[in-house]
Structures are given as structure tokens and as C-alpha cells.
Design an enzyme around this catalytic site. Structure first.
Site, mmCIF file in Angstrom:
data_model
loop_
_atom_site.group_PDB
_atom_site.id
_atom_site.type_symbol
_atom_site.label_atom_id
_atom_site.label_comp_id
_atom_site.label_asym_id
_atom_site.label_seq_id
_atom_site.Cartn_x
_atom_site.Cartn_y
_atom_site.Cartn_z
ATOM 1 N N SER A 45 0.909 -1.166 0.133
ATOM 2 C CA SER A 45 0.109 0.035 0.075
ATOM 3 C C SER A 45 0.981 1.337 -0.106
ATOM 4 C CB SER A 45 -0.854 -0.200 1.174
ATOM 5 O OG SER A 45 -1.806 0.899 1.226
ATOM 6 N N HIS A 72 -2.569 -0.932 -3.524
ATOM 7 C CA HIS A 72 -3.986 -0.395 -3.424
ATOM 8 C C HIS A 72 -3.791 0.991 -4.303
ATOM 9 C CE1 HIS A 72 -4.538 -1.905 0.675
ATOM 10 N NE2 HIS A 72 -4.725 -2.790 -0.109
ATOM 11 N N ASP A 164 -4.956 -5.231 5.276
ATOM 12 C CA ASP A 164 -5.090 -5.959 4.056
ATOM 13 C C ASP A 164 -3.978 -6.791 4.007
ATOM 14 O OD1 ASP A 164 -6.187 -6.978 1.853
ATOM 15 O OD2 ASP A 164 -5.881 -5.266 0.623
#
Length: 876
Positions: A45, A72, A164
């Protein structure tokens, strides 16, 4: 873009050939699929691009692996990620497209605003937003990778700000794959690596360059090279005595015997641990285990595969609501509690999911029905996590927003199951293979446990589940599991969801609890209960009536066989031996295998018609061949339904057909002479006397035989009564063991809760004693619950004021409207803040906020007084 890797494959082949172990693997598995290469999912991310660039710079271009980067991305912005990465590596880098088949030495990058998953080595794309779990893009891809690739899946988590990837890493580890996380000290944002490490889903914690070196090593390791569904290169020989030594060490340390767990799974998990520690020989790993007790505990946790999720396979919970829960509620008697057991519950997600689903089904009725959920697992660490009921934030991929709102409480770093749900669930450490089972369960949900057991243990566990369920109970198994040869114990109710209903068995299955093994009892043909003997003189009449009934049924009832739905004979009456006989070979009670010649076809058709139509079916004048002659037989099949029993039964009645009438013929007789007549008359008289004498002898002989038969029947009856008593004692012992196990579980839960309460009280006492802030906690009735030492000085309260309403106390601060302020906070739930003075003129900041319970209920207020004098003195 695809031409580059094709040119590099000869280099990969020459590199592999340089390694004798890998060369042997390639030559041995030429017939296997060419898709036997590892696939690494790399999740990142914020700050992940820099870490990924550092990683690919150190990767050799010919590892033979596939790398998929899931980052992401802004859904509204065009991504330059593939272009940026391609500048740092000679490997082919391309943005993932739907239907692209992955190739070794390629890097695939997720496109913006897409959910990426893999299926049979093929990348698949779908728009984000179709479901909640697709917003957790790393978890979504890693879970599909674990399912598609098994032990060839590799998970890597780099810099990122959320959680995540944690669930996906756990799935990869459960399937036998290897997982990496970036060292938190080198990560720009450590949220994602720290979450995965805290969940215990990481094998290696390294900086990006270290991860690259380990990936290059693993790419050449036989464990990652061989095909998924074969053992490939045998790092552990079949006759390895070291396996038994490992089992003994685990049994001594953890109390669990893995000898009869599925050996292919056990060997694969041991191979995985050997690869993690760079050990190639089992003897070396055995030595490593002896010298490192921590590795023995890690291997134990690895073998247990404690990975699950909320509402796994949602269609199963839909089937439970549609079929199972209504049946349980319908069969519930009186005020009996609904009892549900989840063996192998891991960290509790399955148990909580069942609790939520049942409460949703019951609706407003839930508050009037007693419900009990039992979650058990052999891992104490998993049970402790299940009791806490705290899970990471990314569970919203499996739990709907409505369920999160109703049944969970948002906490720092995740969600906690609400207290009303946790109070219904009891968790305990329990080994279903060795500890006595629970009893009287309406539902047992045991998914993905039997697949790790050998068939012998599977059969034993199914028998225990049959014992533990009520006569109307249900069993839920995993999608790859079944009851096997125990089809006489459970019947299939829903094939897709693997839901089974308990069968009522003719004979009780033999059970063996490890704590007190029972001896096998001979089959008595049913659990016959002995009637109590009357104390008055009617006992002889009762016995005579029983003898009358027995003879009437045995001598005058038609030849009848009572069979179940499987056409096995349960009971017979009358002269049945004329029509049925025991077939040679292995003994069987199947009525179709015992029929005389000529009856099989017509009887089978008659039973099929009776079962389909539910009406009596007759077949007349069937020719039956015996050893002596040919007979004509009438057969009648009557379907029988038993109340409260779901199984069907049939009554098969045999009778001999009436023979055709024939005209009688008479032959003429000559008239004897007078002497001859007298001679004949005399001989007839002597013959009649002999017959009478012989008849009396036969009667006496028959009477003696009947007395012996009665004595024999009485002996058999006594034997059956004793056997029934033994069975009752055995059943009572097993029920007592189950009850003791349940009490042990409840006591363990109570001890843990008492420990938690004691710990919280100790922490609270130390907190109250250490803070230098005046704090007064009031209940909803404005009575004082707790005060700090600073509050005694600033507000003028003392320890003995605890329990008294604050309105009865004259506080030391000047605030006439304090009561109105407190009531206003309770009514409007808006904090109140004001500067006040005490009688000595000292200035304080008074703040009143609502007192919230863990269930987010308002139960009073909290008053804090912050001394402002010191801060003003310190100000310039």
C-alpha cells in the site's frame, strides 16, 4: 513483451541442471504439467512501491517464478506502476489483463479499480464494488492463489497502512505455502506487515533485499518445484523412522498424537518447516527440533492448520437457516436449550458465525429461548483468541456492514464480538479424538477437520458425532468431506452444503473414549429393557400370558419379515425359514440375499412400488423353488411409518398359495371274507392301541422338550436382561463422561473469565491509584461507583462515600447546578465542560462525559477535575 522471457528459458534450464536435486526433480516429473512453478503474490500500500523496487532489483531474472504485485491504487487515476517497475528489472513487466495465462519470469501488476484473482494459472479481473471483500484487494487475490496453487503459493507483504493481506497470508500458510513480511524497521508504513506478523501468518520477517534472496533460494527448492498434488522429490523417505520420533516428541510436548493424521499432509507440513529453516535431511531437522523447543511448538501449530473465517461458504449458512434451524426449532421439546457444537473451531469465527446466523433466524424469539454454543479446539492459543473475540479490521470482507453494526463493537485495530454474543459461546481446549464428546447436541458443525484424518479416525469421529447428537440432530461437514462407510448413522440432507441428519440405528455403534475405553459388547439384536418383577402373586399369570402371546405369534402368525429402508431384516415372525435362508459366504441380513430361488425379482419390484406409492403391494402365485419341490407363494409388502422417526420400514408377509382342486378318483375294492374282516379289525385295534401308546410317549417327550425350551428361553431372557443392564450401565457411563467433559469445559471458561476479571480489577486499581487527576464515576442513579485519590482532595469526597448519591454530598467545588449538568449529559449524551473553583480558590477544568459500557450502553457519567493552577504557574 512476451518475447523476452522465452529467450531466458534456456538459461533457467541450465541453472536448474546445475543443481542435482532440482535436475532429478525435472527428469522425474517430465510427464507432469509444465505449470509446476511457484507464484508469489506481493501486497503493498502506501510506501510499497519503493520496497517493491528494492526487492525486484535483487531478484535474478531467471528464478522461474511468477510475481503478481497487488497495490492499493487510486481507482480514478491511470496507473504507471508497470512502467516504473519495468525500469528496475530485466524481467517482463505487464499490467494484468483478464484471461492472461501467467508465465514464469514475469511480473504482473494489478490495474486500477479492479479486483484481481487467479484460476487455473489464469488471471481474472472484475470491477471492484461487486462485494465487500473485493475492496481488500490483497486478501482477495491471496485467497484465490492459496486455493489455486496450494503449497506453490507464496505471500509477501510490504509497506502499507492497514491490515489488508493478513487473512490471505493465513490462507497461503494453511495450504502449505511460504509467507514473508517486510521488516517493520525498514517499512515506510508498518501497518500491513505488523498486522500479518501479529496474526502469526508470517514465516520470514526480512528487509526487501533479504526477501529477494530467500525467494531466489525457494525457487530452486524441491518443495516449491514439484507439482501440487504429488509428493515430488521425497525429502522425507516413506520408511523414515524419524517421523515416529517427531510424533513422540509432539505427543510428549502437546499431548496430541499425529500418528493417524493424514500422512501426506503431515509430511508436507514437515517439509515446509524444513524448507523455512534451510534443512534438507530429516535427521538434521530432528536434531534441530531437539535443540530448539520453540520450533517444536511452531511445528505443532503448523500441523493444526488453524485457519478459518467468518461465514465461510455463505451458502451453507443460507441452507442452515432454510432447513436445519426450522427443524431444530420444530423438534424442540418444552424449554430445552438449543445446543450447537463446533469441534475444531480454531480461533472462533465459525462458532460466532453460527451464533449470529441462529439469532438472525430466531429474531425476537431469541430472548425467550435458551441457546448454548460450544467451540472446542486442541490448540490452547486458538481457544484463547476465540474467547477474546477480537479480530482485525479486514473481517468486513466476510461480515456485512449490518452484522458489524449489530454484533460487533469497533475497537482500536479491529472489531470485537459484542458481549451478548460472547456470553452465549463457551470455548474450551478439547481433543475430539481422545476426550469424551459432548452430548444432546442439536447441531454439530465440523468443517475441514476430517480431511486431515486417516479413514480409521474419520469413522471413529463420525461415530462419536452420532452419539453426541440428539435423535433429531444434524451434522455439517466440509465440502470435501462425507460420512464414508457410516451411512447407517447419518443420511444426506443437502448434498451441496454437506448437511446430514442423524439416523435412528437398530444397533448402537460401539464407542471408545480414550479416558476410559469400553469393551465391545455382543449384539443382542436391540436394546431390550427388563420389566420390573411384580411383588404380588400376579407374577405367574403375567409370565403365563407372555408365554401365550409368544406361542400365538410363533405358531399362528404368518411368515413375516420386518425390514428397514436399506432392506436389512430387523425382526421376523412365523415360519419364515421356508422362504428365507442364510446364503453361503459372508453373513448378511439383507432380505434380497436370503430369498429362496424365484422370489427375488417380484419382491424387489413390490418393495420399490410400496416405497414409491406408500401403499400395500401384493404379488400372487409366485413360483418358488426349494430343494424338495416347487411351491406357489403369495407375497404382500406393507409400508410402515414410525412416529418421530424419519426412516421408512416395510413389512413383508409370505403365504403359500392355495393348490388347484383335483377330482378325486376311487378304485373298486373287493369284499373280504368274514375271517379276513375279523383279522383286519383285530390288527386295526392293535394298531390303534400302539398309536395311542406312541402318542402318549410323544406327548411326554414334547412336554419335556417344551420344559427344556422354556428353561432355555428363561436363560436367554436373563442373559438379555443382564446384557441390557450392561448396556444401560455403559450408556450411563458414557453420558457421565460427556457431562463431566461439559462441566470441565464450563469450569475452564469460568476460570478464564475470573482471571480476566481479576486482571482488569488489578489494572483498574493500579490506574486509579497512580493517576493525578480527580475522577468520580457515577451510576445511572447518580450514586458514586469509584473515585481516585486526587478526587478526594479536589471534590472533598472520601472512600466511604462510594455507594452514596452525589446529591447527598456537599462537594468542595463551587457549582450549584452540578446535578442539572449531570442529568443533561445523561439525557443528551453531550459532554459538559466548565472551569470551576473550590472553596480555597483553586481553579479546575471540570468535564462530565457519559459512562459507556462495552455494549455501547449509557450507565451513568464520569466526572474529571483537571488542576489548572500548576499549568498557570508554569506559564510565562
Amino acid at each position: 513483451m512476451k518475447a523476452g522471457p522465452a529467450k531466458k528459458r534456456p538459461k533457467l534450464k541450465s541453472t536448474a541442471t546445475a543443481n542435482p536435486r532440482v535436475s532429478a526433480a525435472i527428469s522425474e516429473h517430465k510427464h507432469q504439467s509444465t505449470d509446476s512453478f511457484p507464484i508469489a503474490a506481493i501486497g503493498a500500500s502506501a510506501g510499497g512501491l519503493e520496497a517493491f523496487v528494492d526487492l525486484v532489483r535483487e531478484l535474478p531474472p531467471d528464478t522461474g517464478m511468477v510475481f503478481v504485485l497487488i497495490q492499493h491504487l487510486d481507482p480514478k487515476q491511470h496507473s504507471l506502476l508497470a512502467e516504473l517497475v519495468s525500469r528496475e528489472t530485466p524481467m517482463s513487466v505487464e499490467q494484468a489483463t483478464d484471461g492472461a495465462r501467467v508465465e514464469p519470469n514475469h511480473i504482473y501488476v494489478i490495474p486500477p479499480n479492479k479486483a484481481l484473482y487467479i484460476e487455473d494459472h489464469t488471471l481474472r479481473l472484475k470491477p471492484r464494488g461487486d462485494s465487500r471483500n473485493e475492496h481488500m484487494t490483497v486478501d482477495f487475490f491471496m485467497r484465490s492463489l492459496a486455493e489455486d496453487q496450494g503449497n506453490r503459493a507464496i505471500g509477501v507483504i510490504l509497506s502499507g497502512t492497514d491490515s489488508d493481506g493478513t487473512l490471505g497470508m493465513g490462507e497461503i500458510q494453511a495450504q502449505g505455502g511460504v509467507t514473508f513480511a517486510q521488516d517493520e524497521t525498514t517499512a515506510k508504513y508498518d501497518g500491513m506487515p505488523r498486522s500479518a506478523i501479529a496474526a502469526g501468518a508470517v514465516d520470514f520477517v526480512l528487509p526487501p533485499k533479504g526477501i529477494a534472496r530467500e525467494l531466489a533460494r525457494i525457487a530452486r527448492h524441491p518443495y516449491a518445484v514439484h507439482a501440487r498434488k504429488t509428493e515430488g522429490i521425497e525429502l522425507i523417505p516413506e520408511d523414515a523412522g524419524g517421523l515416529n520420533q517427531i510424533f513422540q516428541m509432539l505427543r510428549k510436548t502437546a499431548g496430541v498424537d499425529f500418528s493417524y493424521y493424514r500422512q501426506t499432509t503431515i509430511r508436507r507440513r514437515i517439509q515446509r518447516r524444513m524448507m523455512v529453516h534451510k534443512i534438507d535431511r530429516l535427521a538434521d531437522y530432528l536434531k534441530f527440533l531437539r535443540e530448539n523447543p520453540g520450533e517444536l511448538r511452531a511445528l505443532y501449530q503448523d500441523l493444526l492448520i488453524n485457519v478459518t473465517s467468518f461465514f465461510r461458504n455463505p451458502t451453507v449458512f443460507d441452507a442452515l437457516k432454510a432447513k436445519v434451524f426450522p427443524a431444530i426449532f420444530k423438534n424442540r421439546t418444552g424449554d430445552a436449550a438449543i445446543r450447537i457444537w463446533t469441534p475444531g473451531c480454531a480461533t472462533g469465527e465459525e462458532t460466532y458465525s453460527l451464533a449470529i446466523a441462529l439469532l438472525e433466524f430466531l429474531g425476537d424469539r431469541a430472548q425467550h429461548i435458551q441457546v448454548q454454543f460450544f467451540g472446542t479446539d486442541v490448540s490452547d492459543a486458538s481457544v484463547s483468541k476465540a474467547r477474546a473475540g477480537f479480530y482485525t479490521e479486514n473481517i468486513h470482507g466476510d461480515v456485512s456492514a449490518e452484522r458489524l453494526r449489530r454484533f460487533f463493537i469497533k475497537a482500536e485495530g479491529g472489531y470485537r464480538v459484542s458481549k451478548n454474543i460472547r456470553d452465549l459461546c463457551i470455548f474450551a481446549q478439547h481433543n475430539v479424538l481422545s476426550d469424551p464428546p459432548f452430548s444432546q447436541m442439536d447441531l454439530i458443525c465440523c468443517r475441514n477437520l476430517l480431511i486431515y484424518l486417516e479413514p480409521m479416525l474419520q469413522k471413529r469421529v463420525i461415530s462419536l458425532f452420532h452419539y453426541a447428537t440428539r435423535p433429531t440432530g444434524f451434522l455439517v461437514l466440509g465440502t470435501s468431506e462425507g460420512v464414508g462407510t457410516a451411512g447407517n448413522l447419518f443420511s444426506l440432507e443437502d448434498r451441496a452444503s454437506k448437511i446430514f441428519a442423524r439416523k435412528v440405528t437398530v444397533t448402537r455403534p460401539n464407542l471408545s473414549f480414550a479416558v476410559a475405553k469400553s469393551h465391545d459388547q455382543p449384539d443382542s439384536g436391540g436394546a431390550r429393557r427388563a420389566a420390573p418383577k411384580p411383588v404380588d402373586g400376579t407374577w405367574n399369570y403375567v409370565e403365563a400370558q407372555k408365554e401365550f402371546d409368544r406361542r400365538l405369534l410363533s405358531q399362528f402368525s404368518p411368515a413375516t419379515a420386518f425390514v428397514n429402508a436399506d432392506l436389512e431384516i430387523i425382526h421376523t415372525r412365523g415360519p419364515i425359514d421356508r422362504y428365507l435362508k442364510l446364503a453361503p459366504g459372508r453373513a448378511s441380513l439383507s432380505v434380497l440375499k436370503m430369498l429362496q430361488q424365484g422370489l427375488l425379482f417380484d419382491l424387489r419390484n413390490a418393495i420399490a412400488q410400496a416405497g414409491k406409492g406408500g401403499k400395500t403391494v401384493r404379488k400372487q402365485k409366485i413360483q418358488m423353488r426349494t430343494e424338495e419341490k416347487v411351491l406357489r407363494v403369495d407375497v404382500e409388502v406393507v409400508p410402515v411409518s414410525v412416529p418421530n422417526v424419519k426412516d421408512s420400514f416395510f413389512m413383508v408377509i409370505f403365504s403359500e398359495a392355495a393348490p388347484p382342486r383335483k377330482a378325486e378318483s376311487r378304485s373298486p375294492k373287493s369284499v373280504p371274507s368274514a375271517n379276513a374282516s375279523r383279522r383286519i379289525e383285530k390288527l386295526e385295534q392293535e394298531l390303534a392301541a400302539s398309536k395311542e401308546y406312541l402318542h402318549s410317549v410323544i406327548e411326554r417327550h414334547e412336554a419335556a422338550n417344551e420344559e427344556l425350551q422354556s428353561a432355555n428361553e428363561e436363560t436367554l431372557s436373563s442373559n438379555e436382561e443382564l446384557q441390557s443392564t450392561n448396556e444401560e450401565l455403559e450408556t450411563a457411563k458414557e453420558e457421565l463422561q460427556s457431562t463431566n467433559e461439559e462441566l470441565t469445559t464450563l469450569n475452564e471458561e469460568l476460570r478464564n473469565r475470573n482471571y480476566e476479571v481479576t486482571q482488569i480489577n488489578s489494572d483498574l486499581s493500579n490506574l486509579v491509584a497512580s493517576i493525578n487527576v480527580g475522577v468520580v464515576m457515577l451510576g445511572s442513579d447518580l450514586s458514586i461507583r469509584r473515585i481516585t485519590q486526587a478526587a478526594q482532595k479536589s471534590m472533598g469526597v472520601i472512600a466511604s462515600d462510594v455507594g452514596r448519591p452525589i446529591t447527598n454530598i456537599n462537594p468542595a467545588i463551587e457549582m450549584p447546578d452540578m446535578k442539572d449538568a449531570i442529568l443533561g449529559v445523561i439525557e443528551r449524551l453531550v459532554p459538559f465542560e466548565r472551569e470551576v473553583k473550590d472553596k480555597a480558590g483553586n481553579l479546575y477544568n471540570l468535564r462530565i462525559v457519559p459512562y459507556r459500557t462495552l455494549d455501547n450502553k449509557i450507565d451513568g457519567v464520569v466526572i474529571t477535575l483537571m488542576d489548572l493552577n500548576e499549568s498557570r504557574v508554569a506559564a510565562p
